[in-house]
Design an enzyme around this catalytic site. Structure first.
Site, short mmCIF file in Angstrom:
data_model
loop_
_atom_site.label_atom_id
_atom_site.label_comp_id
_atom_site.label_asym_id
_atom_site.label_seq_id
_atom_site.Cartn_x
_atom_site.Cartn_y
_atom_site.Cartn_z
N LYS A 131 0.68 -15.84 11.57
CA LYS A 131 1.05 -14.79 10.61
C LYS A 131 0.70 -13.21 11.07
O LYS A 131 1.79 -12.46 10.92
CB LYS A 131 0.05 -15.02 9.39
CG LYS A 131 0.46 -16.03 8.48
CD LYS A 131 -0.49 -16.22 7.50
CE LYS A 131 -0.06 -17.55 6.45
NZ LYS A 131 -0.97 -18.16 5.55
N GLN A 176 -6.56 -16.43 3.07
CA GLN A 176 -6.25 -17.79 3.35
C GLN A 176 -6.94 -18.63 2.70
O GLN A 176 -8.17 -18.83 2.67
CB GLN A 176 -6.28 -18.03 5.05
CG GLN A 176 -5.93 -19.26 5.51
CD GLN A 176 -4.29 -19.45 5.40
OE1 GLN A 176 -3.74 -18.59 5.60
NE2 GLN A 176 -3.80 -20.82 5.36
N ASP A 214 1.30 -13.71 -1.60
CA ASP A 214 1.28 -14.82 -2.05
C ASP A 214 2.04 -15.34 -3.35
O ASP A 214 2.52 -16.50 -3.43
CB ASP A 214 0.22 -15.60 -2.10
CG ASP A 214 -0.40 -16.18 -0.71
OD1 ASP A 214 0.44 -16.70 0.32
OD2 ASP A 214 -1.78 -16.12 -0.23
N1 GUN Z 1 -3.08 -22.15 2.67
C1 GUN Z 1 -2.15 -23.08 2.95
N2 GUN Z 1 -0.90 -22.34 2.36
C2 GUN Z 1 -1.33 -21.20 2.30
C3 GUN Z 1 -0.42 -20.10 1.61
O1 GUN Z 1 0.58 -20.20 1.39
N3 GUN Z 1 -1.32 -19.11 1.35
C4 GUN Z 1 -2.65 -18.84 1.49
N4 GUN Z 1 -2.91 -17.70 1.22
N5 GUN Z 1 -3.09 -19.89 1.86
C5 GUN Z 1 -2.54 -20.95 2.24
#
Ligand code: GUN
Length: 304
Positions: free
Chosen positions: A55, A99, A122
């Site tokens: 990311k 995350q 998100d």
């Molecule tokens: N863990 C797995 N997928 C995601 C996501 O799309 N966002 C976040 N914050 N954590 C994740």
């Protein structure tokens, strides 16, 4: 099998990231605005570390300032909430992503609730899920849409054009994918069924789908004979399975929730795993960050 059935998420995501880069350059020129994304990781989960690193790299390449916040696995909920509060009040941070999963001592809902809805890239905050559910999609207080379903919808519209009137089956009812996916497809005027592991006659329900989105987390569950001939199949699953060879008995490989080899013979269009939905999720996170930065600065966001 013809290759034009494959929806190449990797190429689609690269093109989207390039458009995002063009938009961030224009924002900087016109407004002196550089979108900022804060990525928070608590603990050392190896898969999460890979996601977070990817990311950060993708953000930098698209002209977004990414800041990494790595916290120890023993971090308390109060400590994490204090960091979220600091990021909420930092005007250079337009998007905040914590995350998931977080360690057991932290309630993920308490963390999601603490993120300012405008910075919730998100789209997990109840304010954003409510705005999505009620169709509040434009203007300064519009929904932030969860990245994975947003990417799926973009690929579907790119391949099929107008989705209205199509039968869509979403297999899986998670807050991250299934529910928001169903909301987006409903807004696109599909006839939507949310199916899951308890659905009766699951294969038959899936066979009614013009659009089948598989997000159940069960490796290769959806077989070719579950698919209506010509249907568009979006495979959100990422599962690691054993694939031993004589040279390497410990070998594993990534597969989706769809049995690709049988499905590709029947489907009209299908996303592969890897190289389908995954790359689009990160690209949509960047798109959401630009959208959030624009809204926080009274600028109409670009259409991605
Ligand atoms: N863990 C797995 N997928 C995601 C996501 O799309 N966002 C976040 N914050 N954590 C994740």
């Amino acid at each position: 099998m013809s290759n034009d059935k494959i929806i190449d998420g990797k190429a689609f995501a690269e093109a989207l990231r390039e458009r995002i880069g063009t938009e961030t350059a224009a924002l900087k020129d016109a407004h002196g605005l550089v979108p900022g994304l804060a990525v928070v990781l608590v603990g050392e989960d190896p898969a999460s570390q890979v996601y977070v690193r990817n990311k950060g790299k993708a953000a930098a390449a698209a002209g977004i300032t990414a800041s990494d916040h790595r916290l120890d696995a023993s971090t308390t909920q109060d400590e994490l909430l204090a960091l979220v509060d600091k990021l909420n009040n930092d005007p250079t941070v337009h998007g905040i992503l914590v995350q998931l999963p977080v360690p057991d001592q932290i309630d993920p809902n308490a963390v999601i609730d603490a993120i300012a809805p405008a910075k919730d890239v998100d789209g997990f905050h109840v304010i954003n899920t409510g705005r999505l559910a009620t169709g509040q999609m434009d203007g300064p207080d519009a929904a932030m849409v969860p990245c994975t379903p947003l990417g799926c919808k973009m690929m579907l519209e790119d391949r099929l054009g107008d989705l209205s009137g199509l039968n869509a089956v979403v297999l899986g009812r998670s807050n991250i994918v299934g529910k928001p996916m169903a909301a987006l497809l409903t807004q696109a005027s599909c006839t939507v069924t949310i199916a899951h592991s308890r659905t009766k006659n699951l294969a038959e329900v899936c066979r009614g789908a013009d659009i089948l989105v598989a997000a159940v987390g069960r490796p290769q569950m959806v077989q070719g004979d579950w698919i209506k001939p010509g249907a568009a199949v979006i495979d959100v699953g990422i599962n690691r399975i054993d694939a031993p060879t004589t040279e390497d008995p410990d070998k594993t490989r990534l597969v989706g929730d769809v049995d690709f080899d049988s499905a590709v013979e029947v489907a009209g269009a299908i996303t592969p795993v890897p190289g389908g939905v995954g790359p689009m999720t990160i690209a949509c996170l960047l798109a959401n960050t630009v959208t959030a930065a624009c809204r926080q600065n009274g600028i109409t966001p670009p259409k991605f």
